[in-house]
Design a protein around this motif. Sequence first.
Motif, short mmCIF file in Angstrom:
data_model
loop_
_atom_site.label_atom_id
_atom_site.label_comp_id
_atom_site.label_asym_id
_atom_site.label_seq_id
_atom_site.Cartn_x
_atom_site.Cartn_y
_atom_site.Cartn_z
N ALA A 14 4.17 -9.66 -46.09
CA ALA A 14 4.23 -8.85 -44.87
C ALA A 14 2.85 -8.72 -44.22
O ALA A 14 2.72 -8.78 -42.99
CB ALA A 14 4.80 -7.48 -45.19
N ARG A 15 1.82 -8.57 -45.03
CA ARG A 15 0.48 -8.35 -44.50
C ARG A 15 -0.18 -9.64 -44.02
O ARG A 15 -0.89 -9.67 -43.01
CB ARG A 15 -0.39 -7.68 -45.58
N LEU A 16 0.04 -10.74 -44.76
CA LEU A 16 -0.68 -11.98 -44.49
C LEU A 16 0.13 -12.99 -43.69
O LEU A 16 -0.43 -13.96 -43.16
CB LEU A 16 -1.11 -12.62 -45.82
N GLY A 17 1.45 -12.79 -43.63
CA GLY A 17 2.30 -13.72 -42.88
C GLY A 17 2.43 -15.08 -43.52
O GLY A 17 2.81 -16.05 -42.85
N SER A 18 2.13 -15.17 -44.81
CA SER A 18 2.18 -16.46 -45.49
C SER A 18 2.48 -16.24 -46.96
O SER A 18 1.77 -15.46 -47.63
CB SER A 18 0.85 -17.20 -45.33
N PRO A 25 7.61 -24.02 -41.27
CA PRO A 25 6.30 -24.69 -41.33
C PRO A 25 5.17 -23.84 -40.77
O PRO A 25 4.00 -24.03 -41.11
CB PRO A 25 6.52 -25.95 -40.46
N ARG A 26 5.52 -22.88 -39.88
CA ARG A 26 4.47 -22.03 -39.29
C ARG A 26 4.12 -20.84 -40.17
O ARG A 26 3.20 -20.09 -39.87
CB ARG A 26 4.94 -21.52 -37.92
N GLY A 27 4.82 -20.64 -41.29
CA GLY A 27 4.52 -19.52 -42.17
C GLY A 27 5.78 -18.83 -42.63
O GLY A 27 6.88 -19.39 -42.55
N SER A 28 5.63 -17.63 -43.09
CA SER A 28 6.75 -16.85 -43.60
C SER A 28 6.80 -15.52 -42.89
O SER A 28 5.76 -14.89 -42.62
CB SER A 28 6.59 -16.61 -45.11
N ARG A 29 8.02 -15.10 -42.56
CA ARG A 29 8.16 -13.78 -41.94
C ARG A 29 9.32 -13.07 -42.61
O ARG A 29 10.23 -13.69 -43.17
CB ARG A 29 8.41 -13.89 -40.43
#
Length: 328
Positions: free
Chosen positions: A41-45, A80-84
């Motif tokens: 949640a904090r890092l988006g990855s 591919p752009r990260g995790s949410r």
Amino acid sequence: MGRAAEERDRGAPEHSRGGHAASLARRVPDLGALQLLLGVARLGSLGRAARELGISQPAASGRVRAMEAQLGVALVDRSPRGSRLTDAGALVTDWARRIVDAAEAFDAGAQALRDRRDSRLRVAASMTTAEYLLPGWLMALRDLHPETAVSLIAGNSQTVAARLLAGEADLGFVEGLAAPAGLDAAVVAHDRLVVVTGPGHPWARRRAPVTPAELAATRLVLREEGSGTRQVLDAALAEHGGPAPALMEFSSTTAVKSAAVGGAGPAVLSELAVGEELAAGRLVAVTVAEVRLSRDLRAVWPAGHRPAGPARDLLGLTRGGAGGRRRG
């Protein structure tokens, strides 16, 4: 409990009865998984959250999948752009933050308790150990715990046991034939009692060993009843009627030794206590035939309560030989 109440309890679902607490561990994710979710949640990855926690990305993915299976909802959308976080993931993250905050408060409180425990060490020891072995052990302990304040209470073995059972000491050392009732023990040294006299006593010039009967019939300079030294002597002479009434009786090893050096009469003391006087000729060791005067020196603590913190480390030092002879 009445029958109606029993039937209500049997009909209640598991989470409303005693099984609730036991099943929480199966239904609620562990702290590591919740910290990972907060990191996402904090890092988006997921990858950066994994590196922050010191785990691999595959391991982090596995934790997230396991958490989703445990809760029955999707928590993280990966791309591919990260995790949410999903909507459910965002809600679970809010709950997770409260749990992690509570865990951190719990950890801080537990550390405060350990710090308070480690700030002092109360040792109770019988006289021989207190005078001849503990100084070396405590000097070694100071290197491990320089901030720990150590207090030492010296007394006979009965006094040591009473202090421990009353919660007035954290670790004790006794000299008797066995550990006192209510205490667990570990042997930390072996000791031998010796009969000694001043050089002017007839026994000092005697060539033949003193017999057990002679020793039992002779009034000796002794430690008080309840001391480990006295227990060993009483047991050794039991089959010969026990020792005669004491010529002098003291609660201090130093006082017994001083009386013997001064020529009061034969004394029975630990060989740890009289080495210097024997080497200087101020005392003479008397050979006694067929009497077992050996004993174990023990560390003791209340039964079922293993020493912790500085007390545990002091116990470890006694087994390592600091301050005394190697033990078996």
